[in-house]
Design an enzyme around this catalytic site. Structure first.
Site, PDB file in Angstrom:
ATOM      1  N   GLU A 149       0.823  -1.206   0.000  1.00 12.04           N
ATOM      2  CA  GLU A 149       0.000   0.000   0.000  1.00 12.04           C
ATOM      3  C   GLU A 149       0.863   1.264   0.000  1.00 12.04           C
ATOM      4  O   GLU A 149       0.638   2.192   0.764  1.00 12.04           O
ATOM      5  CB  GLU A 149      -0.962  -0.021   1.195  1.00 12.04           C
ATOM      6  CG  GLU A 149      -1.924  -1.203   1.133  1.00 12.04           C
ATOM      7  CD  GLU A 149      -2.890  -1.290   2.307  1.00 12.04           C
ATOM      8  OE1 GLU A 149      -2.536  -0.801   3.400  1.00 12.04           O
ATOM      9  OE2 GLU A 149      -3.981  -1.853   2.134  1.00 12.04           O
ATOM     10  N   ASP A 188      -8.581  -8.914   3.973  1.00 14.49           N
ATOM     11  CA  ASP A 188      -8.342  -7.852   4.953  1.00 14.49           C
ATOM     12  C   ASP A 188      -9.452  -7.763   5.993  1.00 14.49           C
ATOM     13  O   ASP A 188     -10.313  -6.901   5.896  1.00 14.49           O
ATOM     14  CB  ASP A 188      -8.217  -6.509   4.202  1.00 14.49           C
ATOM     15  CG  ASP A 188      -7.662  -5.406   5.083  1.00 14.49           C
ATOM     16  OD1 ASP A 188      -7.171  -5.707   6.184  1.00 14.49           O
ATOM     17  OD2 ASP A 188      -7.708  -4.242   4.659  1.00 14.49           O
ATOM     18  N   GLU A 199     -12.670  -2.424  12.298  1.00 14.35           N
ATOM     19  CA  GLU A 199     -12.571  -1.649  11.056  1.00 14.35           C
ATOM     20  C   GLU A 199     -13.697  -1.949  10.065  1.00 14.35           C
ATOM     21  O   GLU A 199     -14.352  -1.044   9.571  1.00 14.35           O
ATOM     22  CB  GLU A 199     -11.208  -1.920  10.404  1.00 14.35           C
ATOM     23  CG  GLU A 199     -11.036  -1.238   9.060  1.00 14.35           C
ATOM     24  CD  GLU A 199      -9.668  -1.491   8.441  1.00 14.35           C
ATOM     25  OE1 GLU A 199      -8.839  -2.161   9.075  1.00 14.35           O
ATOM     26  OE2 GLU A 199      -9.447  -1.003   7.319  1.00 14.35           O
TER      27      GLU A 199
END
Ligand SMILES: *[C@@H]1O[C@H](CO)[C@@H](O)[C@H](O)[C@H]1NC(C)=O
Ligand SMILES: *[C@@H]1O[C@H](CO)[C@@H](O)[C@H](O)[C@H]1NC(C)=O
Ligand SMILES: *[C@@H]1O[C@H](CO)[C@@H](O)[C@H](O)[C@H]1NC(C)=O
Ligand SMILES: *[C@@H]1O[C@H](CO)[C@@H](O)[C@H](O)[C@H]1NC(C)=O
Ligand SMILES: *[C@@H]1O[C@H](CO)[C@@H](O)[C@H](O)[C@H]1NC(C)=O
Ligand SMILES: *[C@@H]1O[C@H](CO)[C@@H](O)[C@H](O)[C@H]1NC(C)=O
Ligand SMILES: *[C@@H]1O[C@H](CO)[C@@H](O)[C@H](O)[C@H]1NC(C)=O
Ligand SMILES: *[C@@H]1O[C@H](CO)[C@@H](O)[C@H](O)[C@H]1NC(C)=O
Ligand SMILES: *[C@@H]1O[C@H](CO)[C@@H](O)[C@H](O)[C@H]1NC(C)=O
Ligand SMILES: *[C@@H]1O[C@H](CO)[C@@H](O)[C@H](O)[C@H]1NC(C)=O
Ligand SMILES: *[C@@H]1O[C@H](CO)[C@@H](O)[C@H](O)[C@H]1NC(C)=O
Ligand SMILES: *[C@@H]1O[C@H](CO)[C@@H](O)[C@H](O)[C@H]1NC(C)=O
Length: 848
Positions: A306, A385, A413
């Protein structure tokens, strides 16, 4: 001057509010009856075999004194003298390390203890707690206190050893005090670019962590700032380590791979891991840290992921990168956790055979055996993820010659950001208990990360927690069960998730049976419900991955980040087969690969993870994929509605402050679960054109759309994007622009038979403004409220009208007759134009 309708109740100030600061270490007084029952068999004093105030054994003595006093109302004296030791059955609590205990000489312990393990012997008032090391002694003391805090005074003789040596937490705190994916305020570690001055909360956090046997922490974001390694920061890290040391929690940091180089501290010309100046720099820096912090834990590195720099930048292998730090740490006994979260984040969804889920295996499999012995590869539980459901990462099966750890997420998240109740250990268990069948032999993920399966000496657990300055740590009282159970499962992954939950409930809210039952019921239902209303059959959490990761956005998946669904008008799901798809199923060992390759043998709950099918494909359950989507979304959202009355039944049994906090969140969740339901079901209905057999989707007989009400003042209709975020795709707003302070009215004549109804109002609450709303029936005020959820909730807020900001409140028990006029007045505030979606007039028991 703003209008006031005089309906907002004044909240009385509570003198001693339970704010959650003590978490599960409240040590609430036991009821008098219980106290008296055990008064005669209590210890008379405490012997803690270490007088160094920074030692965990000393801490254990203090903790025992404090806990026993608060639970049982008796303050025991602490002595550090060995001479206090008289006979094995005398009535005191003895706590010490194995070597200190053996020095007492009366009888040596023949039990096998591994580092951090403890022996706890309770015979009435004679309590012996022996740790293999100081940390183990402290863990044993917490275990004893946990028992008596739950009213358990039974004799016991237990030996408890950790399943894995690495039981760490990660915090994604930035040096400016913000926290990436944190939902509980600012950092307790950093402020204004430096380590915080006041570390009181840091030491309180260490206490909570030690009580669940966590032994290490990485205090900063994996997207790390090179300034973590300046002399000033290192001095600050020393203060952090000093405040956590008494609890046996060792401190480490995340590194920016390019720290020494031109884009970092500018002390070397390159950050090539094989360059001698770079090697020397890291060695010197590491030595400098150990000089100040001799028990430093080590480093965590996110490299070449990333946008982060890494060894691949110089055509070096990931192992070259990890070993650079391993060599610097090795003389000091430090550890390098190297994340396997390496993937190409510029993928093209049009390429059928591309698959982000393949990345970890593709990058790391060939490197097995090339990592030094103090490297641990830290692997996210699933291949993508932290989604609501994923299969176990296939990489766990392919590193027999490498230490491995599993990365779990306590911060929610993709799981509602602590504003939805989701008890996650049942999800973690699906991974930990998964059998990879490596070489045709039992190979549970938990036995791989513990080191047992491949005979590794290192391995274990990393949990991303992201606590903040909110007094209750995670921004949600109920979310703390996830942190508690994380630590306990890292110690013993065979633990029963419901028993762990109930220990936590008794410690946090007390042992009243209805309290234990209700919180157990809603917590155990919470992950299945959340999966049902967010993304089922293995399709992932259908959230907006380009924005907040909070609310629904099923069309936001097909982009460069690779979390694809491949949904079109007739089909959905990732074809991860070897025969026709990305080949991901073939990354598993043969027995597992065969199960996932075959549509027939793939479990329904992972169907769309591995297969691309028609919406009309029939599941093992007999339902079609699309009908399951509809049913599950309705069932999950319905389950979330039941959490509110279940919690309300505990009024008076839970202190007022925490009762109100939890109720507020559960009410929000009930409303937002309906946003999820309507958005996802509506989106796939729109895409497929296949009707819901139960005729729910797209039909809302009890709703009146705001755009169809009589609008006056500033209210005007707006199309909402994405369309499925609003009922009938349309909302109404007042004005626009940053200084908007207009107002508007929306009125409707009700055509419902005489009766008592709940009136639900769907609206949007965006970041920044605090619009003011009033609801009136025939001109009489019913309810007023503000669009101020950002003051009460912790999730990432949206600045737009979308399914993140969509929300709903319910005004209960309104007497309605035909011809009544319902009016909503909205007062805009800045960028919040008092947006309104619909009202629903709900007969008792109806949720529309
Ligand atoms: C007491 O604890 C300190 C710090 O952990 C340690 O260095 C020391 O060896 C301990 N003393 C005894 C007698 O165990
Ligand atoms: C302690 O042990 C002795 C013998 O070992 C025994 O006579 C005595 O009753 C014990 N006391 C208690 C309180 O258990
Ligand atoms: C207990 O172990 C210590 C060494 O740790 C030894 O010095 C002592 O003699 C042992 N005592 C007994 C009773 O075996
Ligand atoms: C950070 O800086 C601001 C303004 O410069 C100051 O008000 C604040 O107290 C500082 N915070 C800490 C924790 O040092
Ligand atoms: C940082 O500290 C080290 C070791 O104490 C010292 O050698 C170095 O000069 C310091 N660097 C700066 C920029 O002050
Ligand atoms: C890495 O290798 C590629 C080709 O294999 C080459 O084009 C590139 O210049 C190399 N990069 C560096 C920094 O050596
Ligand atoms: C496990 O590894 C150790 C060395 O760390 C070795 O002595 C032992 O023989 C190994 N056991 C097995 C079953 O391979
Ligand atoms: C096989 O893959 C192609 C894309 O290459 C896809 O269009 C087709 O639907 C797949 N077939 C099946 C049966 O999944
Ligand atoms: C979907 O159904 C059609 C017609 O029944 C069939 O030809 C096609 O292969 C199916 N597609 C998939 C991906 O199963
Ligand atoms: C989840 O949805 C399935 C399918 O509709 C249903 O059987 C199950 O009871 C639901 N569970 C919850 C907690 O919503
Ligand atoms: C889907 O929504 C679009 C507007 O975004 C609309 O034009 C279309 O008619 C809808 N299709 C169905 C089947 O509802
Ligand atoms: C849905 O919205 C359109 C305008 O976008 C409006 O014409 C229509 O009346 C609305 N439908 C209902 C049921 O309110």
């Amino acid at each position: 001057m703003r209008a006031r309708w005089g309906l907002l109740a004044l909240v009385a100030a509570v003198a001693v509010a339970e704010n959650g600061l003590s978490g599960w270490l409240r040590y609430a007084p036991l009821p008098d009856g219980q106290r008296q029952q055990y008064a005669s068999s209590l210890p008379s004093h405490i012997v803690a075999l270490n007088s160094t105030s920074t030692s965990p054994v000393y801490t254990a003595g203090q903790e025992l004194q404090d806990g026993i006093q608060r639970i049982l109302g008796r303050k025991l004296k602490i002595s550090q003298e060995h001479s206090a030791w008289t006979s094995f059955n005398s009535s005191f609590v003895l706590v010490g390390t194995l070597s200190a205990y053996d020095k007492l000489g009366s009888q040596n312990l023949s039990t096998d203890l591994v580092p951090d393990g403890f022996w706890l012997n309770i015979k009435g008032g004679a309590v012996t707690i022996v740790g293999q090391n100081g940390r183990g002694a402290l863990y044993g003391a917490f275990e004893y206190l946990s028992r008596i805090a739950q009213g358990n005074f039974a004799d016991a003789d237990i030996v408890s050893n950790p399943d894995a040596p690495i039981r760490w937490v990660n915090e994604w705190d930035n040096m400016d005090g913000t926290i990436e994916r944190g939902y509980a305020g600012r950092s307790i570690f950093f402020a204004n670019g430096s380590v915080a001055t006041d570390l009181t909360r840091v030491s309180q956090y260490a206490r909570l962590l030690a009580s669940v046997r966590i032994n290490g922490i990485v205090v900063n974001n994996v997207n790390a700032n090179p300034r973590m390694l300046t002399n000033e920061t290192i001095a600050g890290l020393k203060r952090i380590a000093d405040s956590m040391r008494p609890y046996g929690v060792r401190v480490g940091i995340s590194l920016n791979f390019a720290s020494p180089g031109p884009d970092g501290l500018k002390e070397t010309a390159t950050f090539d891991p094989l360059d001698p100046t770079v090697i020397a720099w890291w060695e010197a820096k590491t030595n400098q840290i150990y000089q100040q912090i001799p028990d430093w834990a080590g480093y965590l590195v996110k490299a070449n992921s990333e946008g982060q720099p890494g060894p691949l930048t110089y055509n070096r292998t990931l192992a070259d990168g990890a070993n650079l730090f391993a060599r610097a740490l090795r003389p000091h006994g430090g550890i390098i956790m190297f994340r396997a979260f390496v993937y190409n984040s510029n993928m093209n969804p049009a390429v059928w055979k591309d698959d982000r889920a393949n990345a970890a295996y593709d990058f790391f499999k060939e490197l097995d055996g090339e990592f030094l012995d103090n490297v641990i590869v830290q692997i996210k539980y699933g291949p993508i993820d932290f989604q609501v459901r994923e299969p176990a990462s296939p990489l766990f099966a392919h590193l027999p010659n490498t230490n491995a750890a599993i990365e779990l997420q306590i911060t929610q998240e993709y799981l509602g950001q602590q504003d939805h109740l989701v008890y996650t250990p049942p999800l973690w268990k699906t991974i930990l208990d998964f059998d990879m069948r490596v070489g045709g032999k039992p190979s549970l993920v938990r036995d791989i990360v513990s080191g047992q399966r491949f005979n590794r000496t290192l391995g274990g657990y990393a949990g991303v927690v992201n606590v903040g300055t909110n007094p209750n740590w995670l921004g949600s009282h109920l979310a703390m069960s996830n942190l508690y159970a994380y630590g306990r499962l890292a110690w013993d992954p065979t633990g029963d998730v419901q028993s762990l939950l109930q220990d936590w409930i008794r410690l946090t809210f007390g042992s009243e049976p209805s309290v234990v039952k209700v919180i157990t019921d809603i917590s155990m239902a919470s992950w299945p419900a959340y999966e049902n209303y967010t993304g089922n059959l293995g399709i992932q959490t259908l959230t907006d991955i380009l924005y907040t990761h909070f609310g629904p956005c099923p069309q936001c998946q097909e982009n460069r980040w690779g979390q694809w669904t491949r949904a079109d008008k007739s089909t959905i799901g990732m074809d991860r087969t070897v025969s026709n798809g990305t080949g991901n199923s073939g990354q598993y060992p043969p027995e597992v690969a065969a199960v996932f390759e075959n549509l027939e043998t793939t479990p329904d709950n992972l169907l769309l993870w591995f297969h691309h099918v028609n919406y009309t494909h029939r599941l093992h359950s007999g339902k079609t994929v699309i009908q399951h989507f509809y049913d599950a979304h309705y069932d999950g959202a319905a389950a979330a509605q039941t959490f509110v009355p279940a919690w309300q039944s505990l009024q008076g049994k839970v202190d007022g402050a925490r009762f109100d906090d939890v109720l507020f969140k559960l009410r929000f969740q009930a409303g937002h679960a309906l946003v999820w339901r309507d958005a996802v079901a509506g989106y796939y209905y729109n895409l497929s054109g296949i009707a819901d057999e139960a005729s729910r989707v797209g039909h809302h007989p009890y709703r009146i759309e705001a755009e169809s009400m009589a609008l006056s003042g500033g209210y005007r209709p707006v199309a909402v994007d994405p369309f499925e975020a609003a009922s009938n795709s349309t909302a109404i707003v007042v004005g626009s622009g940053p200084n908007n302070n207009g107002s508007g009215e929306a009125a409707t004549v009700l055509d419902f038979p005489l009766g008592t109804y709940d009136i639900a109002v769907g609206y949007f609450d965006v970041a920044g403004g605090r619009a003011h709303y009033g609801a009136f029936l025939n001109g009489e005020p019913l309810h007023e409220w503000y669009g101020d959820l950002e003051d009460h909730l912790g999730h990432e807020f949206s600045t737009k009208l979308d399914a993140h900001s969509a929300t709903r409140i319910t005004i209960p028990n309104v007497d309605v007759k035909r011809g009544d006029v319902l009016k909503i007045i909205g007062l805009a505030d800045g960028n919040e134009g008092a947006p309104l979606d619909y009202v629903a007039i709900l007969p008792k028991g109806v949720v529309d």
